[in-house]
Design an enzyme around this catalytic site. Structure first.
Site, PDB file in Angstrom:
ATOM      1  N   HIS A   1      -9.433   1.221   5.054  1.00 62.51           N
ATOM      2  CA  HIS A   1      -8.102   1.472   5.573  1.00 62.51           C
ATOM      3  C   HIS A   1      -8.204   2.471   7.015  1.00 62.51           C
ATOM      4  O   HIS A   1      -9.314   3.465   6.927  1.00 62.51           O
ATOM      5  CB  HIS A   1      -7.041   2.062   4.659  1.00 62.51           C
TER       6      HIS A   1
ATOM      7  N   LYS B   1       0.027   4.218  -0.310  1.00 63.98           N
ATOM      8  CA  LYS B   1      -0.675   5.642   0.412  1.00 63.98           C
ATOM      9  C   LYS B   1      -0.229   6.709  -0.485  1.00 63.98           C
ATOM     10  O   LYS B   1      -0.210   6.638  -1.754  1.00 63.98           O
ATOM     11  CB  LYS B   1      -0.090   5.408   1.803  1.00 63.98           C
TER      12      LYS B   1
ATOM     13  N   GLU C   1      -5.389  -4.754  10.543  1.00 63.64           N
ATOM     14  CA  GLU C   1      -4.103  -3.988  10.793  1.00 63.64           C
ATOM     15  C   GLU C   1      -4.709  -3.169  11.914  1.00 63.64           C
ATOM     16  O   GLU C   1      -5.271  -2.231  12.140  1.00 63.64           O
ATOM     17  CB  GLU C   1      -4.334  -3.174   9.633  1.00 63.64           C
TER      18      GLU C   1
ATOM     19  N   SER D   1       3.370  -2.352  10.352  1.00 67.49           N
ATOM     20  CA  SER D   1       5.030  -2.644  10.369  1.00 67.49           C
ATOM     21  C   SER D   1       5.406  -3.754  10.000  1.00 67.49           C
ATOM     22  O   SER D   1       6.387  -4.222  10.971  1.00 67.49           O
ATOM     23  CB  SER D   1       5.247  -2.145  11.800  1.00 67.49           C
TER      24      SER D   1
ATOM     25  N   GLY E   1       2.792   2.125  10.898  1.00 67.61           N
ATOM     26  CA  GLY E   1       3.735   3.104  10.648  1.00 67.61           C
ATOM     27  C   GLY E   1       4.600   3.525  11.934  1.00 67.61           C
ATOM     28  O   GLY E   1       5.200   4.493  12.008  1.00 67.61           O
TER      29      GLY E   1
ATOM     30  N   ASN F   1       1.020  -1.235   0.068  1.00 66.92           N
ATOM     31  CA  ASN F   1      -0.128   0.069  -0.216  1.00 66.92           C
ATOM     32  C   ASN F   1       1.062   1.340   0.009  1.00 66.92           C
ATOM     33  O   ASN F   1       1.462   1.374   1.045  1.00 66.92           O
ATOM     34  CB  ASN F   1      -0.761  -0.100   1.289  1.00 66.92           C
TER      35      ASN F   1
ATOM     36  N   GLU G   1      -6.776   4.647   7.932  1.00 63.45           N
ATOM     37  CA  GLU G   1      -6.310   6.170   7.564  1.00 63.45           C
ATOM     38  C   GLU G   1      -7.627   6.781   6.970  1.00 63.45           C
ATOM     39  O   GLU G   1      -7.862   7.837   7.022  1.00 63.45           O
ATOM     40  CB  GLU G   1      -5.217   6.395   6.917  1.00 63.45           C
TER      41      GLU G   1
END
Ligand code: 13P
Length: 241
Positions: free
Chosen positions: A94, A12, A163, A203, A169, A10, A96
């Site tokens: 996701h 992003k 996730e 991660s 991250g 991904n 985010e």
């Protein structure tokens, strides 16, 4: 039939045309792997990436789609547009997007229906925050996300990405034991548990991928930062066999 591993990158909001050489370097590791290898670049790069990946084993995906196929929705991208640009998959829900755009699980479900109607395979993301995990709510949160996010139609094919938000991250990874427990739990909530792939994200790096990919209920990885680095991503692919 055994579930085929899926190693997905991904990107992003990263990637310019100058970065397209990545796909040339990825072609050989993708060809060597038994896993499906997928990159989800920003929508602006999809068509150019598809040209670059023609004749390789690299698959492409989008990072989000609208619920409608067309319409007055300035700035949005629809599932048929992603498909037309060369996508086979689309990441949906996701964390985010759930946080930056206040996306609900019900919206994610509608997007998954739109993706399926366009012939894309949705990768539906679920995962708890650190506060929720520390409060002992991780399984309730993920269970509720699954109940509301998954498309209902018989015969639908989708991928689940677990996730944990606190692992994204941050360099923190869930322990192999926590991942195994959550993936086993997720599988109990699926209507087609034997054939639906449940992949892990948060991660994932070359140093931890082998341990995670070896877990029974882990069918691949959704890789953020490490998917921008060809050496790291190739090393992660290699752990999937
Ligand atoms: P990182 O691998 O950078 O933690 O990102 C994970 C992720 O969000 C993939 O969708």
């Amino acid at each position: 039939m055994p579930r085929r591993m899926l190693i997905a990158g991904n990107w992003k909001m990263h990637g310019l045309r100058a970065d397209l050489g990545f796909f040339d370097s990825l072609a050989a590791p993708a060809a060597r792997s038994n896993a499906e290898v997928l990159i989800c670049p920003p929508a602006t790069l999809l068509a150019a990436a598809a040209e670059r990946c023609a004749g390789t084993d690299i698959l492409l995906g989008g990072q989000d789609c609208h619920t409608n196929a067309t319409g007055a929705h300035t700035g949005d991208v629809s599932a048929p547009m992603l498909k037309d640009a060369g996508a086979r998959y689309v990441i949906l829900g996701h964390s985010e997007r759930r946080s930056d755009h206040a996306e609900s699980s019900e919206l994610v479900c509608a997007k998954a229906d739109a993706a399926l109607a366009a012939g894309l395979t949705p990768i539906i993301c679920v995962g708890e925050t650190l506060e929720q995990r520390e409060a002992g709510e991780a399984f309730d949160v993920v269970g509720a996300q699954l109940s509301a996010s998954l498309p209902a139609g018989a015969g639908t094919e989708f991928v689940i990405a677990y996730e944990p938000v606190w692992a994204i991250g941050t360099g923190l990874t869930a322990s192999a034991e926590d991942v195994a427990r959550m993936h086993a739990f997720i599988r109990t909530r699926l209507s087609k548990p034997a054939s639906t792939r449940v992949i892990y994200g948060g991660s994932v790096k070359p140093g931890n991928a082998a341990e995670l990919m070896a877990l029974d209920d882990v069918d691949g990885a959704l890789v953020g930062g490490a998917s921008l680095d060809i050496d790291a991503f190739a090393a992660i692919i290699a752990t999937a066999g």
